[in-house]
Design a protein around this motif. Structure first.
Motif, PDB file in Angstrom:
ATOM      1  N   SER A   6      47.193  19.366 -72.440  1.00 14.65           N
ATOM      2  CA  SER A   6      47.180  17.475 -72.579  1.00 14.65           C
ATOM      3  C   SER A   6      47.685  17.339 -70.728  1.00 14.65           C
ATOM      4  CB  SER A   6      48.567  16.404 -72.563  1.00 14.65           C
ATOM      5  OG  SER A   6      49.711  17.819 -72.787  1.00 14.65           O
ATOM      6  N   VAL A   7      47.987  18.710 -69.399  1.00 13.23           N
ATOM      7  CA  VAL A   7      48.136  18.563 -68.150  1.00 13.23           C
ATOM      8  C   VAL A   7      47.241  20.156 -68.130  1.00 13.23           C
ATOM      9  CG1 VAL A   7      49.760  19.428 -66.495  1.00 13.23           C
ATOM     10  CG2 VAL A   7      50.301  18.043 -68.524  1.00 13.23           C
ATOM     11  N   GLY A   8      46.473  19.788 -66.703  1.00 10.76           N
ATOM     12  CA  GLY A   8      46.022  20.667 -66.081  1.00 10.76           C
ATOM     13  C   GLY A   8      46.073  20.515 -64.753  1.00 10.76           C
ATOM     14  N   ASN A   9      45.509  21.202 -63.481  1.00 10.24           N
ATOM     15  CA  ASN A   9      45.208  21.642 -62.267  1.00 10.24           C
ATOM     16  C   ASN A   9      44.320  21.575 -61.981  1.00 10.24           C
ATOM     17  OD1 ASN A   9      47.968  22.359 -61.632  1.00 10.24           O
ATOM     18  ND2 ASN A   9      47.569  24.370 -62.378  1.00 10.24           N
ATOM     19  N   ILE A  10      43.589  20.873 -60.527  1.00  9.53           N
ATOM     20  CA  ILE A  10      42.006  20.762 -60.536  1.00  9.53           C
ATOM     21  C   ILE A  10      41.066  21.886 -59.891  1.00  9.53           C
ATOM     22  CG2 ILE A  10      43.151  18.721 -58.946  1.00  9.53           C
ATOM     23  CD1 ILE A  10      43.116  20.165 -56.235  1.00  9.53           C
ATOM     24  N   SER A  59      29.110  21.998 -94.198  1.00 13.12           N
ATOM     25  CA  SER A  59      29.982  23.675 -93.079  1.00 13.12           C
ATOM     26  C   SER A  59      31.018  22.930 -92.403  1.00 13.12           C
ATOM     27  CB  SER A  59      28.746  23.665 -92.705  1.00 13.12           C
ATOM     28  OG  SER A  59      27.994  24.048 -93.952  1.00 13.12           O
ATOM     29  N   GLU A  60      31.938  23.894 -92.049  1.00  8.57           N
ATOM     30  CA  GLU A  60      32.627  23.242 -90.780  1.00  8.57           C
ATOM     31  C   GLU A  60      32.534  24.881 -89.248  1.00  8.57           C
ATOM     32  OE1 GLU A  60      37.063  21.579 -91.407  1.00  8.57           O
ATOM     33  OE2 GLU A  60      37.139  23.971 -90.435  1.00  8.57           O
ATOM     34  N   PHE A  61      32.697  23.851 -88.340  1.00  8.85           N
ATOM     35  CA  PHE A  61      32.334  24.520 -87.102  1.00  8.85           C
ATOM     36  C   PHE A  61      32.987  24.804 -86.143  1.00  8.85           C
ATOM     37  CE2 PHE A  61      28.184  23.561 -89.331  1.00  8.85           C
ATOM     38  CZ  PHE A  61      27.154  24.389 -88.834  1.00  8.85           C
ATOM     39  N   LYS A  62      33.185  24.972 -85.138  1.00  4.94           N
ATOM     40  CA  LYS A  62      34.348  25.489 -84.012  1.00  4.94           C
ATOM     41  C   LYS A  62      33.815  25.602 -82.841  1.00  4.94           C
ATOM     42  CE  LYS A  62      38.834  26.019 -86.340  1.00  4.94           C
ATOM     43  NZ  LYS A  62      38.869  25.187 -85.872  1.00  4.94           N
ATOM     44  N   LYS A  63      33.831  24.613 -81.920  1.00  6.97           N
ATOM     45  CA  LYS A  63      33.160  24.515 -80.949  1.00  6.97           C
ATOM     46  C   LYS A  63      34.069  24.539 -79.196  1.00  6.97           C
ATOM     47  CE  LYS A  63      29.409  26.182 -82.789  1.00  6.97           C
ATOM     48  NZ  LYS A  63      28.438  27.384 -82.532  1.00  6.97           N
ATOM     49  N   GLU A  64      33.629  25.585 -78.119  1.00  3.10           N
ATOM     50  CA  GLU A  64      34.595  24.952 -77.743  1.00  3.10           C
ATOM     51  C   GLU A  64      33.911  23.790 -76.554  1.00  3.10           C
ATOM     52  OE1 GLU A  64      35.471  28.413 -74.810  1.00  3.10           O
ATOM     53  OE2 GLU A  64      36.645  29.205 -76.688  1.00  3.10           O
ATOM     54  N   PHE A  65      34.759  23.347 -75.972  1.00  7.76           N
ATOM     55  CA  PHE A  65      34.336  22.355 -74.998  1.00  7.76           C
ATOM     56  C   PHE A  65      35.360  22.051 -73.353  1.00  7.76           C
ATOM     57  CE2 PHE A  65      35.176  17.861 -72.788  1.00  7.76           C
ATOM     58  CZ  PHE A  65      33.780  17.235 -72.659  1.00  7.76           C
ATOM     59  N   ILE A  66      34.697  22.663 -71.995  1.00  5.44           N
ATOM     60  CA  ILE A  66      35.814  22.763 -71.430  1.00  5.44           C
ATOM     61  C   ILE A  66      35.813  21.522 -69.782  1.00  5.44           C
ATOM     62  CG2 ILE A  66      35.747  23.866 -68.704  1.00  5.44           C
ATOM     63  CD1 ILE A  66      35.937  25.692 -71.391  1.00  5.44           C
ATOM     64  N   PHE A  67      36.930  20.671 -69.946  1.00  2.00           N
ATOM     65  CA  PHE A  67      36.640  19.947 -69.220  1.00  2.00           C
ATOM     66  C   PHE A  67      37.259  20.033 -67.787  1.00  2.00           C
ATOM     67  CE2 PHE A  67      39.547  16.319 -67.705  1.00  2.00           C
ATOM     68  CZ  PHE A  67      38.497  15.622 -67.900  1.00  2.00           C
ATOM     69  N   LYS A  68      36.628  19.684 -66.442  1.00  2.00           N
ATOM     70  CA  LYS A  68      37.067  20.275 -65.114  1.00  2.00           C
ATOM     71  C   LYS A  68      37.398  18.854 -64.197  1.00  2.00           C
ATOM     72  CE  LYS A  68      35.691  24.048 -62.034  1.00  2.00           C
ATOM     73  NZ  LYS A  68      35.275  25.637 -61.469  1.00  2.00           N
ATOM     74  N   LYS A  69      37.522  18.791 -63.613  1.00  2.00           N
ATOM     75  CA  LYS A  69      38.046  17.615 -62.214  1.00  2.00           C
ATOM     76  C   LYS A  69      38.184  18.153 -61.481  1.00  2.00           C
ATOM     77  CE  LYS A  69      36.226  14.607 -64.923  1.00  2.00           C
ATOM     78  NZ  LYS A  69      35.197  13.442 -64.902  1.00  2.00           N
ATOM     79  N   ALA A  70      38.306  17.535 -59.886  1.00  2.00           N
ATOM     80  CA  ALA A  70      38.210  17.685 -58.534  1.00  2.00           C
ATOM     81  C   ALA A  70      39.427  17.033 -58.037  1.00  2.00           C
ATOM     82  CB  ALA A  70      37.311  18.167 -58.090  1.00  2.00           C
ATOM     83  N   PRO A  72      43.205  14.984 -58.550  1.00  2.00           N
ATOM     84  CA  PRO A  72      44.329  14.568 -59.279  1.00  2.00           C
ATOM     85  C   PRO A  72      43.680  13.127 -60.024  1.00  2.00           C
ATOM     86  CG  PRO A  72      44.808  14.914 -56.511  1.00  2.00           C
ATOM     87  CD  PRO A  72      43.303  14.905 -57.153  1.00  2.00           C
ATOM     88  N   GLY A  73      44.586  13.237 -61.047  1.00  3.99           N
ATOM     89  CA  GLY A  73      44.507  11.802 -61.921  1.00  3.99           C
ATOM     90  C   GLY A  73      44.220  11.479 -63.210  1.00  3.99           C
ATOM     91  N   THR A  74      44.592  10.913 -64.245  1.00  3.20           N
ATOM     92  CA  THR A  74      44.914  10.562 -65.325  1.00  3.20           C
ATOM     93  C   THR A  74      43.353  10.121 -65.530  1.00  3.20           C
ATOM     94  OG1 THR A  74      47.265   9.713 -65.314  1.00  3.20           O
ATOM     95  CG2 THR A  74      46.274   9.516 -67.382  1.00  3.20           C
ATOM     96  N   ARG A  89      41.922  12.070 -75.856  1.00  2.00           N
ATOM     97  CA  ARG A  89      43.256  12.884 -75.610  1.00  2.00           C
ATOM     98  C   ARG A  89      43.495  12.369 -74.486  1.00  2.00           C
ATOM     99  NH1 ARG A  89      44.680  13.799 -79.716  1.00  2.00           N
ATOM    100  NH2 ARG A  89      44.480  14.934 -81.148  1.00  2.00           N
ATOM    101  N   GLU A  90      44.207  12.064 -73.926  1.00  2.00           N
ATOM    102  CA  GLU A  90      44.669  11.897 -72.116  1.00  2.00           C
ATOM    103  C   GLU A  90      44.559  13.471 -71.511  1.00  2.00           C
ATOM    104  OE1 GLU A  90      46.805   8.448 -70.886  1.00  2.00           O
ATOM    105  OE2 GLU A  90      45.268   7.509 -71.972  1.00  2.00           O
ATOM    106  N   ILE A  91      44.790  13.190 -71.002  1.00  3.07           N
ATOM    107  CA  ILE A  91      44.596  14.563 -69.687  1.00  3.07           C
ATOM    108  C   ILE A  91      45.151  14.166 -67.717  1.00  3.07           C
ATOM    109  CG2 ILE A  91      43.657  16.707 -69.195  1.00  3.07           C
ATOM    110  CD1 ILE A  91      43.446  16.230 -72.208  1.00  3.07           C
ATOM    111  N   ILE A  92      46.295  14.443 -68.247  1.00  3.37           N
ATOM    112  CA  ILE A  92      47.248  14.754 -66.347  1.00  3.37           C
ATOM    113  C   ILE A  92      46.246  15.859 -65.288  1.00  3.37           C
ATOM    114  CG2 ILE A  92      48.449  14.274 -65.063  1.00  3.37           C
ATOM    115  CD1 ILE A  92      50.547  13.417 -66.938  1.00  3.37           C
ATOM    116  N   ILE A  93      45.664  15.569 -64.591  1.00  4.95           N
ATOM    117  CA  ILE A  93      44.949  16.512 -63.925  1.00  4.95           C
ATOM    118  C   ILE A  93      46.048  16.224 -62.479  1.00  4.95           C
ATOM    119  CG2 ILE A  93      43.765  17.854 -62.642  1.00  4.95           C
ATOM    120  CD1 ILE A  93      42.658  17.984 -65.408  1.00  4.95           C
TER     121      ILE A  93
END
Length: 94
Positions: A6-10, A59-70, A72-74, A89-93
């Motif tokens: 729920s929290v990440g860096n730029i 059938s059940e699947f699992k896939k990755e999603f990558i979230f990246k922002k340059a 800062p913000g919510t 999902r709310e993410i704080i960068i």
């Protein structure tokens, strides 16, 4: 289901594991579609259905999603559940 931080860096790629199901044997995972506005991103599972005689196999699947922002913000991620509702999902960068 969408599990991730729920929290990440730029400029840091945050990994979400998206779990979803496809209702019959003719369905195959194609990709995760993404549409974004300023602070809102909608993620949708795209499937491809081929064949005429489809088994009733879930059938059940699992896939990755990558979230990246340059910047800062919510940010809000909306994972489309396929029934007109969203898993949010709310993410704080920082």
């Amino acid at each position: 289901e969408a599990e991730g931080p729920s929290v990440g860096n730029i400029n840091e790629g945050l990994k979400f594991v998206v779990t979803f199901g496809i209702e019959n044997g003719c369905g195959q995972f194609l990709k995760l579609g993404e549409s974004a506005t300023e602070n809102n991103t909608v993620i949708k599972v795209l499937a491809k259905f081929e064949g005429c005689i489809c088994t009733a196999i879930y059938s059940e699947f699992k896939k990755e999603f990558i979230f990246k922002k340059a910047v800062p913000g919510t940010y809000r991620l909306q994972f489309d559940k396929g029934d007109g509702s969203y898993l949010i999902r709310e993410i704080i960068i920082q």
